[in-house]
Design an enzyme around this catalytic site. Sequence first.
Site, PDB file in Angstrom:
ATOM      1  N   TYR A   1       1.212  -1.457   0.061  1.00 50.09           N
ATOM      2  CA  TYR A   1       0.032  -0.750  -0.250  1.00 50.09           C
ATOM      3  C   TYR A   1       0.910   1.580   0.491  1.00 50.09           C
ATOM      4  CZ  TYR A   1      -3.594   2.912   1.654  1.00 50.09           C
ATOM      5  OH  TYR A   1      -4.345   4.413   1.545  1.00 50.09           O
TER       6      TYR A   1
ATOM      7  N   LYS B   1       1.418   4.153  -3.013  1.00 48.07           N
ATOM      8  CA  LYS B   1       0.528   5.719  -2.532  1.00 48.07           C
ATOM      9  C   LYS B   1       1.932   5.869  -3.108  1.00 48.07           C
ATOM     10  CE  LYS B   1      -4.053   4.861  -1.291  1.00 48.07           C
ATOM     11  NZ  LYS B   1      -4.509   5.280  -2.348  1.00 48.07           N
TER      12      LYS B   1
HETATM   13  P1  NAP Z   1     -13.933   1.967   0.713  1.00 49.12           P
HETATM   14  O1  NAP Z   1     -14.569   2.598   1.142  1.00 49.12           O
HETATM   15  O2  NAP Z   1     -13.455   0.526   0.309  1.00 49.12           O
HETATM   16  O3  NAP Z   1     -13.820   2.081  -0.743  1.00 49.12           O
HETATM   17  C1  NAP Z   1     -13.631   2.172  -1.545  1.00 49.12           C
HETATM   18  C2  NAP Z   1     -14.083   2.119  -3.258  1.00 49.12           C
HETATM   19  O4  NAP Z   1     -13.353   2.063  -4.564  1.00 49.12           O
HETATM   20  C3  NAP Z   1     -14.973   1.773  -3.494  1.00 49.12           C
HETATM   21  O5  NAP Z   1     -15.962   2.267  -4.232  1.00 49.12           O
HETATM   22  C4  NAP Z   1     -14.861   0.906  -4.430  1.00 49.12           C
HETATM   23  O6  NAP Z   1     -15.413   0.048  -5.263  1.00 49.12           O
HETATM   24  C5  NAP Z   1     -13.477   0.940  -5.112  1.00 49.12           C
HETATM   25  N1  NAP Z   1     -12.835   0.052  -5.713  1.00 49.12           N
HETATM   26  C6  NAP Z   1     -11.909  -0.945  -5.013  1.00 49.12           C
HETATM   27  N2  NAP Z   1     -11.290  -1.818  -6.012  1.00 49.12           N
HETATM   28  C7  NAP Z   1     -11.781  -1.236  -7.207  1.00 49.12           C
HETATM   29  C8  NAP Z   1     -11.453  -0.775  -8.870  1.00 49.12           C
HETATM   30  N3  NAP Z   1     -10.422  -2.213  -8.535  1.00 49.12           N
HETATM   31  N4  NAP Z   1     -12.105  -0.203  -9.666  1.00 49.12           N
HETATM   32  C9  NAP Z   1     -12.933   0.417  -9.182  1.00 49.12           C
HETATM   33  N5  NAP Z   1     -12.987   0.695  -8.198  1.00 49.12           N
HETATM   34  C10 NAP Z   1     -12.620  -0.577  -6.657  1.00 49.12           C
HETATM   35  O7  NAP Z   1     -12.203   3.171   1.178  1.00 49.12           O
HETATM   36  P2  NAP Z   1     -11.658   4.273   1.476  1.00 49.12           P
HETATM   37  O8  NAP Z   1     -11.644   4.400   2.277  1.00 49.12           O
HETATM   38  O9  NAP Z   1     -13.033   5.727   0.909  1.00 49.12           O
HETATM   39  O10 NAP Z   1     -10.736   5.020   0.299  1.00 49.12           O
HETATM   40  C11 NAP Z   1     -11.054   5.429  -0.688  1.00 49.12           C
HETATM   41  C12 NAP Z   1      -9.240   6.113  -1.098  1.00 49.12           C
HETATM   42  O11 NAP Z   1      -8.588   6.668  -0.323  1.00 49.12           O
HETATM   43  C13 NAP Z   1      -8.493   4.763  -0.799  1.00 49.12           C
HETATM   44  O12 NAP Z   1      -7.450   5.002  -2.436  1.00 49.12           O
HETATM   45  C14 NAP Z   1      -7.750   4.477  -0.026  1.00 49.12           C
HETATM   46  O13 NAP Z   1      -6.265   4.682  -0.700  1.00 49.12           O
HETATM   47  C15 NAP Z   1      -7.554   6.528   0.127  1.00 49.12           C
HETATM   48  N6  NAP Z   1      -7.304   6.660   1.408  1.00 49.12           N
HETATM   49  C16 NAP Z   1      -8.282   6.100   2.668  1.00 49.12           C
HETATM   50  C17 NAP Z   1      -7.706   6.449   4.236  1.00 49.12           C
HETATM   51  C18 NAP Z   1      -8.708   5.944   5.204  1.00 49.12           C
HETATM   52  O14 NAP Z   1      -8.080   6.598   6.267  1.00 49.12           O
HETATM   53  N7  NAP Z   1     -10.256   6.232   5.105  1.00 49.12           N
HETATM   54  C19 NAP Z   1      -6.125   7.041   4.089  1.00 49.12           C
HETATM   55  C20 NAP Z   1      -5.491   7.477   3.396  1.00 49.12           C
HETATM   56  C21 NAP Z   1      -5.863   7.014   1.836  1.00 49.12           C
HETATM   57  P3  NAP Z   1     -17.178  -0.445  -4.646  1.00 49.12           P
HETATM   58  O15 NAP Z   1     -17.883   0.127  -4.070  1.00 49.12           O
HETATM   59  O16 NAP Z   1     -17.785  -1.183  -6.526  1.00 49.12           O
HETATM   60  O17 NAP Z   1     -16.540  -1.230  -3.810  1.00 49.12           O
END
Ligand code: NAP
Length: 247
Positions: free
Chosen positions: A155, A159
């Site tokens: 990861y 990033k």
């Molecule tokens: P999440 O709630 O798990 O949602 C992920 C979204 O990405 C979902 O809509 C999923 O689709 C979609 N997705 C995953 N794999 C995919 C693929 N191969 N093709 C198309 N769509 C895909 O994640 P989140 O926490 O909102 O995170 C969003 C972004 O922020 C990510 O890049 C993550 O690394 C980054 N981020 C998150 C955090 C945190 O603390 N949450 C911190 C730093 C960075 P489905 O809904 O259809 O499954």
Amino acid sequence: MSSLANQVAVVTGAGRGIGRSIALKFAGAGANVVCVSRSSENSEKTAAEVRALGRTAWAVAVDVSEGVGVAAAVEKILAEVGRVDILVNNAGITRDGLLMRMSEADWDAVLDTNLKGAFHFTKALARSFLKQRSGRIINIASVIGLMGNAGQANYAASKAGLIGFTKSIAREFGSRGITVNAIAPGFIETDMTASLGEDIKAGLLKQIPLGFLGQSDDVAEAALYLAGASGRYVTGQVLTVDGGMVM
Ligand code: NAP
């Protein structure tokens, strides 16, 4: 006039969490939104919420790691929508594990989704951005790409790679009026982080000067800033939205 009035934004990973919040924030600011996610169920759900705000929405189900599928989806989007003004590469996954136990499949899945997915979408939309001599690209990275984290080598590499990608494309596209930036969220309460144990959350809280966990909307506000007129002179940057974890 809202700051994104009549603009079209493509948001990947818009089905849940941060991507959904960005899609709704942009719609609230007047944008029409192409909601991309892996499953049609979730992309449709967010698209319906965008429509409820009075904007136009399109739901697209595609795996961002599949280049051929993304190229076909983007071709269809451009044919239907006409033009795209903003791209948010947000789709991302985790497959955590210590390096000694990390499988090649877990390495590839994370790199292919988080980094190659951004490459595929950016490449597929690049010609149209360059031709119109404007555009905003926002890549959702992570503080883990800046700090590293035990158990997240895949990861963190994805990033950190996304940050290098952001800066390179910012240099390539700058002369055409296109800005390219990354947002590095800290710990945001979404499905991605829901399964972390209370002890891990308590440990994280100790590293956050503001003393509380972030919400998806905190990241969406930063994306709106970069996407709107306020962000016109900002490119190649990494904006941390993390309660002060990294400084
Ligand atoms: P999440 O709630 O798990 O949602 C992920 C979204 O990405 C979902 O809509 C999923 O689709 C979609 N997705 C995953 N794999 C995919 C693929 N191969 N093709 C198309 N769509 C895909 O994640 P989140 O926490 O909102 O995170 C969003 C972004 O922020 C990510 O890049 C993550 O690394 C980054 N981020 C998150 C955090 C945190 O603390 N949450 C911190 C730093 C960075 P489905 O809904 O259809 O499954």
